[in-house]
Design a protein around this motif. Structure first.
Motif, PDB file in Angstrom:
ATOM      1  N   SER A  30       0.655  22.554  10.770  1.00  0.00           N
ATOM      2  CA  SER A  30      -0.015  21.936  11.921  1.00  0.00           C
ATOM      3  C   SER A  30      -0.871  20.740  11.533  1.00  0.00           C
ATOM      4  O   SER A  30      -1.479  20.114  12.393  1.00  0.00           O
ATOM      5  CB  SER A  30      -0.880  22.963  12.653  1.00  0.00           C
ATOM      6  N   THR A  31      -0.955  20.441  10.228  1.00  0.00           N
ATOM      7  CA  THR A  31      -1.747  19.272   9.827  1.00  0.00           C
ATOM      8  C   THR A  31      -0.947  18.330   8.921  1.00  0.00           C
ATOM      9  O   THR A  31      -1.526  17.532   8.193  1.00  0.00           O
ATOM     10  CB  THR A  31      -3.049  19.705   9.098  1.00  0.00           C
ATOM     11  N   SER A  32       0.380  18.446   8.983  1.00  0.00           N
ATOM     12  CA  SER A  32       1.226  17.546   8.190  1.00  0.00           C
ATOM     13  C   SER A  32       2.149  16.765   9.125  1.00  0.00           C
ATOM     14  O   SER A  32       3.269  17.186   9.406  1.00  0.00           O
ATOM     15  CB  SER A  32       2.054  18.351   7.183  1.00  0.00           C
ATOM     16  N   PRO A  33       1.669  15.617   9.613  1.00  0.00           N
ATOM     17  CA  PRO A  33       2.461  14.859  10.586  1.00  0.00           C
ATOM     18  C   PRO A  33       3.776  14.340   9.991  1.00  0.00           C
ATOM     19  O   PRO A  33       3.871  14.100   8.787  1.00  0.00           O
ATOM     20  CB  PRO A  33       1.563  13.665  10.938  1.00  0.00           C
ATOM     21  N   VAL A  34       4.735  14.185  10.865  1.00  0.00           N
ATOM     22  CA  VAL A  34       6.055  13.695  10.476  1.00  0.00           C
ATOM     23  C   VAL A  34       5.957  12.369   9.707  1.00  0.00           C
ATOM     24  O   VAL A  34       6.581  12.204   8.654  1.00  0.00           O
ATOM     25  CB  VAL A  34       6.938  13.532  11.744  1.00  0.00           C
ATOM     26  N   ASP A  35       5.164  11.421  10.209  1.00  0.00           N
ATOM     27  CA  ASP A  35       5.096  10.101   9.567  1.00  0.00           C
ATOM     28  C   ASP A  35       4.452  10.186   8.181  1.00  0.00           C
ATOM     29  O   ASP A  35       4.825   9.462   7.270  1.00  0.00           O
ATOM     30  CB  ASP A  35       4.309   9.120  10.445  1.00  0.00           C
ATOM     31  N   PHE A  36       3.493  11.067   8.051  1.00  0.00           N
ATOM     32  CA  PHE A  36       2.860  11.307   6.749  1.00  0.00           C
ATOM     33  C   PHE A  36       3.886  11.868   5.759  1.00  0.00           C
ATOM     34  O   PHE A  36       3.991  11.406   4.616  1.00  0.00           O
ATOM     35  CB  PHE A  36       1.689  12.282   6.960  1.00  0.00           C
ATOM     36  N   ARG A  69       0.897  14.288  -4.305  1.00  0.00           N
ATOM     37  CA  ARG A  69      -0.271  13.486  -4.664  1.00  0.00           C
ATOM     38  C   ARG A  69      -1.302  14.277  -5.443  1.00  0.00           C
ATOM     39  O   ARG A  69      -1.942  13.758  -6.331  1.00  0.00           O
ATOM     40  CB  ARG A  69      -0.921  12.926  -3.389  1.00  0.00           C
ATOM     41  N   PHE A 111       0.821  -1.211   0.000  1.00  0.00           N
ATOM     42  CA  PHE A 111       0.000   0.000   0.000  1.00  0.00           C
ATOM     43  C   PHE A 111       0.860   1.269   0.000  1.00  0.00           C
ATOM     44  O   PHE A 111       0.461   2.301  -0.532  1.00  0.00           O
ATOM     45  CB  PHE A 111      -0.923  -0.012   1.219  1.00  0.00           C
ATOM     46  N   THR A 112       2.038   1.174   0.613  1.00  0.00           N
ATOM     47  CA  THR A 112       2.877   2.374   0.755  1.00  0.00           C
ATOM     48  C   THR A 112       4.082   2.342  -0.196  1.00  0.00           C
ATOM     49  O   THR A 112       5.006   3.132  -0.032  1.00  0.00           O
ATOM     50  CB  THR A 112       3.377   2.496   2.209  1.00  0.00           C
ATOM     51  N   GLU A 150      -3.776  19.814  -2.901  1.00  0.00           N
ATOM     52  CA  GLU A 150      -3.738  19.369  -1.498  1.00  0.00           C
ATOM     53  C   GLU A 150      -2.995  20.409  -0.656  1.00  0.00           C
ATOM     54  O   GLU A 150      -1.942  20.904  -1.038  1.00  0.00           O
ATOM     55  CB  GLU A 150      -3.023  18.013  -1.378  1.00  0.00           C
ATOM     56  N   PHE A 151      -3.570  20.725   0.500  1.00  0.00           N
ATOM     57  CA  PHE A 151      -2.948  21.702   1.389  1.00  0.00           C
ATOM     58  C   PHE A 151      -1.982  21.016   2.354  1.00  0.00           C
ATOM     59  O   PHE A 151      -2.396  20.118   3.086  1.00  0.00           O
ATOM     60  CB  PHE A 151      -4.019  22.426   2.216  1.00  0.00           C
ATOM     61  N   LEU A 152      -0.742  21.440   2.356  1.00  0.00           N
ATOM     62  CA  LEU A 152       0.198  20.957   3.379  1.00  0.00           C
ATOM     63  C   LEU A 152       0.517  22.121   4.330  1.00  0.00           C
ATOM     64  O   LEU A 152       1.357  22.970   4.043  1.00  0.00           O
ATOM     65  CB  LEU A 152       1.480  20.404   2.745  1.00  0.00           C
ATOM     66  N   LEU A 174       6.427   9.334   4.643  1.00  0.00           N
ATOM     67  CA  LEU A 174       5.887   8.426   3.630  1.00  0.00           C
ATOM     68  C   LEU A 174       5.887   9.093   2.252  1.00  0.00           C
ATOM     69  O   LEU A 174       6.274   8.475   1.251  1.00  0.00           O
ATOM     70  CB  LEU A 174       4.461   7.991   4.010  1.00  0.00           C
ATOM     71  N   ARG A 183      10.223  21.577   7.757  1.00  0.00           N
ATOM     72  CA  ARG A 183      10.402  20.547   8.780  1.00  0.00           C
ATOM     73  C   ARG A 183      11.485  19.585   8.323  1.00  0.00           C
ATOM     74  O   ARG A 183      11.412  19.056   7.220  1.00  0.00           O
ATOM     75  CB  ARG A 183       9.082  19.808   9.009  1.00  0.00           C
TER      76      ARG A 183
END
Lengths: 338, 308
Positions: free
Chosen positions: A217-223, A208, A64-65, A212-214, A226, A247
């Motif tokens: 405060s809504t872009s987690p490190v793990d996201f 993607r 999937f990733t 898409e807004f990055l 990936l 970041r």
């Protein structure tokens, strides 16, 4: 004699019905629109869905990733590069950027798209980009204008934001020539550059989606890790939100939102922002967000002359956003005045 | 995922869509797992709203509370899948004694939103939530439900006396520096009109919210709402030919999953349909899903997304 049901009777009935509702589910489950015995629902649930083994689960997540190649050629290598986000028809800021970036030793200047919208006379930025050798990718504005879409594709739901976005888009569409729109349509959707040892992917919204807004405060490190891994790069540069941030991820990769030079960053300053990239020590990427002053009074005068909405002019003069507020996450919204 | 008959048929004893074969049903792929929902309070609520599509109430144990220990393994799995945002709902999430601990754990790895009825937002809770928000790199949002701009329109839906209590909760949030998103359903025809929106925005400003935010939602004709205004009719089903040229990307199920105490569901709407369950872990739920429930029709036709 009145046929009206006495009020106290109505109130009593309503109260009884409410009480019945509060206790209606003892031992029962809601299945769609029906009540069924809880045991029946639980048994149906137990047998539903897939149940993979641990190894199958690992394999499913890996599939999937998995990375996806894009075949985009890598430009560079560079030692020092300037990257700007949305120009929003702000020719004054674009001129200032060209001067500032060269003065700071940029070997190349990249623009991440959204050339029009918000500001006056969008076509003025075209010769500046071409003659200035600015390597540009498509933003959602260019994608929409080139394809004849009837909106900017920012996806607003709030009627006020939609109202102003529509004015802005209509004005830009009407003041962009067919030749300018055709040129927009030919811009690539992504580029790759090498700065020192680091290969960076340049996109408008995200790797993607163009819209898409990055936000920070809504872009987690793990996201973000990936996204970097899936796109086989050492870092990502984007814009689209209007707010700049950077970041460095635990893997050492960098994600940089370059911000925009079209309007201020909702921080109460009239300056706009772009990003300067360089080679740091140990092969790392050096990232600097550069504030850029320009003749914002002249921009405001032009906007008024063109009859653009006064709230847009207010943003240019005060540094606070007055529109497009709906897209802001809680933290970024709280940082602004409106 | 093999489906022998539609989800809704299973619940209706071969009712509405009888005769239609499963192959007429369009399927959606999960493009990416961006939004992870937790039915953290199960179906347990301190209210019993007359439009609740999963009929939450104090006695509805269709789904139970999730404890911190139940949530943590999913958070870990979510990191590997690159989840972008987390949502918590119920029932009433703040009835769950672990809710704040769950939020603290979540905010270490991503932004979080809690969907609440606003009744349990006292000063102490609001200051603790504000401290959690301040201590995280990520946004914390509170979404408070309100169904009318006065007691006469709200209370018949949400319960007697709730209008005043919800507004008190909103005031407490605002006083603590948290700016709620107020969720309004289209239970009253005027709620989502320009005038309706203006009245809600004015109401919120009058109660101390300087930057009012609204989220409008249509109703799903399920659970209590089916009882109140009628269930879905047989024509309210998606068929393969309904697929828009640009695909199904507007549907939230292309980027979300929902976790309850009993496993992983395709989306927040279908948790009371056993056929909506996709597996036990997130890894079990990464496959296609058939859009064969009438609620899928609502999402498509109204362009619904439960997320903010």
């Amino acid at each position: 004699m009145s046929n009206r049901i006495p009020e106290d009777h109505q109130a009593k009935t309503a109260k009884a019905s409410r009480k019945a509702k509060l206790t209606a589910h003892r031992g029962l489950a809601t299945w769609g629109e029906k009540l069924v015995p809880l045991g029946e629902f639980r048994r149906a649930v137990d047998g539903a869905g897939r149940r993979l083994s641990d190894a199958q689960r690992d394999a499913a997540i890996e599939r999937f990733t998995a990375p996806v190649g894009d075949g985009v050629p890598v430009e560079g290598p560079y030692r020092r590069v300037a990257v700007c986000g949305g120009v929003y028809a702000n020719a004054y800021a674009l001129e200032a950027l060209l001067d500032d970036a060269r003065r700071r030793g940029a070997e190349a200047i990249y623009c991440l798209g959204d050339l029009g919208g918000f500001g006056p006379q969008p076509e003025r930025v075209w010769p500046l980009l071409v003659n200035g050798g600015v390597r540009t990718i498509q933003g959602n504005y260019e994608a929409s204008l080139a394809s004849g879409r009837d909106d900017c594709n920012c996806g607003y739901a709030d009627p006020r934001d939609n109202h102003y976005a529509a004015i802005s888009y209509r004005y830009t569409a009407q003041h962009s020539s067919p030749a300018f729109k055709a040129w927009m349509g030919e811009l690539p959707e992504r580029r790759r550059i090498r700065v020192g040892e680091r290969e960076l992917l340049l996109v408008h919204g995200s790797p993607r989606r163009i819209n898409e807004f990055l936000f920070a405060s809504t872009s987690p490190v793990d996201f973000l890790e990936l996204l970097v891994a899936q796109n086989r790069c050492h870092g990502i540069l984007c814009t689209h939100t209007g707010l700049h941030w950077h970041r460095r991820l635990p893997s050492g990769a960098d994600v940089i939102n370059a911000g925009v030079i079209g309007r201020p960053a909702n921080d109460g300053r009239t300056a706009v922002w772009y990003a300067m990239l360089g080679c740091g020590t140990d092969g790392t990427l050096e990232v600097e967000h550069v504030p850029l002053s320009y003749d914002h009074q002249a921009l405001a005068r032009d906007m008024r002359r063109e009859g653009l909405p006064e709230p847009f002019v207010e943003t240019v003069l005060t540094g606070w956003w007055t529109t497009c507020l709906e897209i802001l996450p809680a933290r970024e919204r709280a940082a602004g005045r409106f | 995922m093999a489906v022998s008959k539609t989800l809704h048929q299973a619940a209706r004893d071969g009712g509405a869509a009888a005769g239609e074969s499963a192959r007429d049903v369009p399927k959606v792929e999960l493009r990416a797992l961006d939004t992870l929902w937790f039915q953290v309070a199960g179906t347990v609520c301190n209210l019993a709203c007359s439009h609740c599509f999963i009929s939450c109430s104090p006695t509805n144990r269709t789904h139970e509370h999730m404890r911190l220990a139940d949530v943590l393994p999913y958070l870990e799995e979510a990191r590997r899948l690159g989840v972008k945002e987390y949502y918590f709902t119920g029932g009433e999430p703040f009835l769950n004694p672990d809710m704040e601990a769950i939020l603290e754990a979540t905010l270490k790895q991503g932004p979080a939103t809690v969907l609440t009825n606003g009744l349990l937002l006292d000063d102490g809770r609001c200051s603790r939530l504000a401290a959690l928000a301040a201590g995280s790199d990520y946004s914390l949002d509170l979404r408070v439900s309100l169904d009318g701009y006065d007691a006469a329109t709200n209370d018949p839906i949400r319960g007697e006396g709730t209008f005043e209590r919800i507004l008190q909760g909103i005031e407490n949030l605002a006083a603590a520096g948290l700016n709620p998103v107020v969720t309004v359903t289209e239970v009253h025809a005027g709620n989502a009109t320009a005038e309706g929106r203006r009245r809600f925005l004015d109401l919120l400003r009058a109660h101390g919210v300087a930057q009012p935010r609204l989220k409008m939602l249509p109703l799903f004709q399920l659970g209590a709402e089916a009882e109140r205004s009628g269930a879905y009719e047989s024509w309210q089903q998606l068929r393969r030919g309904d697929a828009p040229p640009e695909g199904w990307d507007h549907l939230q199920c292309t980027t979300c999953r929902m976790v309850t105490d009993q496993g992983v569901w395709v989306c927040p709407i279908l948790v009371n349909e056993p056929g909506g369950k996709m597996g036990q872990r997130l890894a079990d739920s990464l496959g296609d899903f058939p859009l064969d429930h009438p609620a899928c029709w609502t999402c498509h036709v109204y362009g619904v997304s439960c997320k903010t």
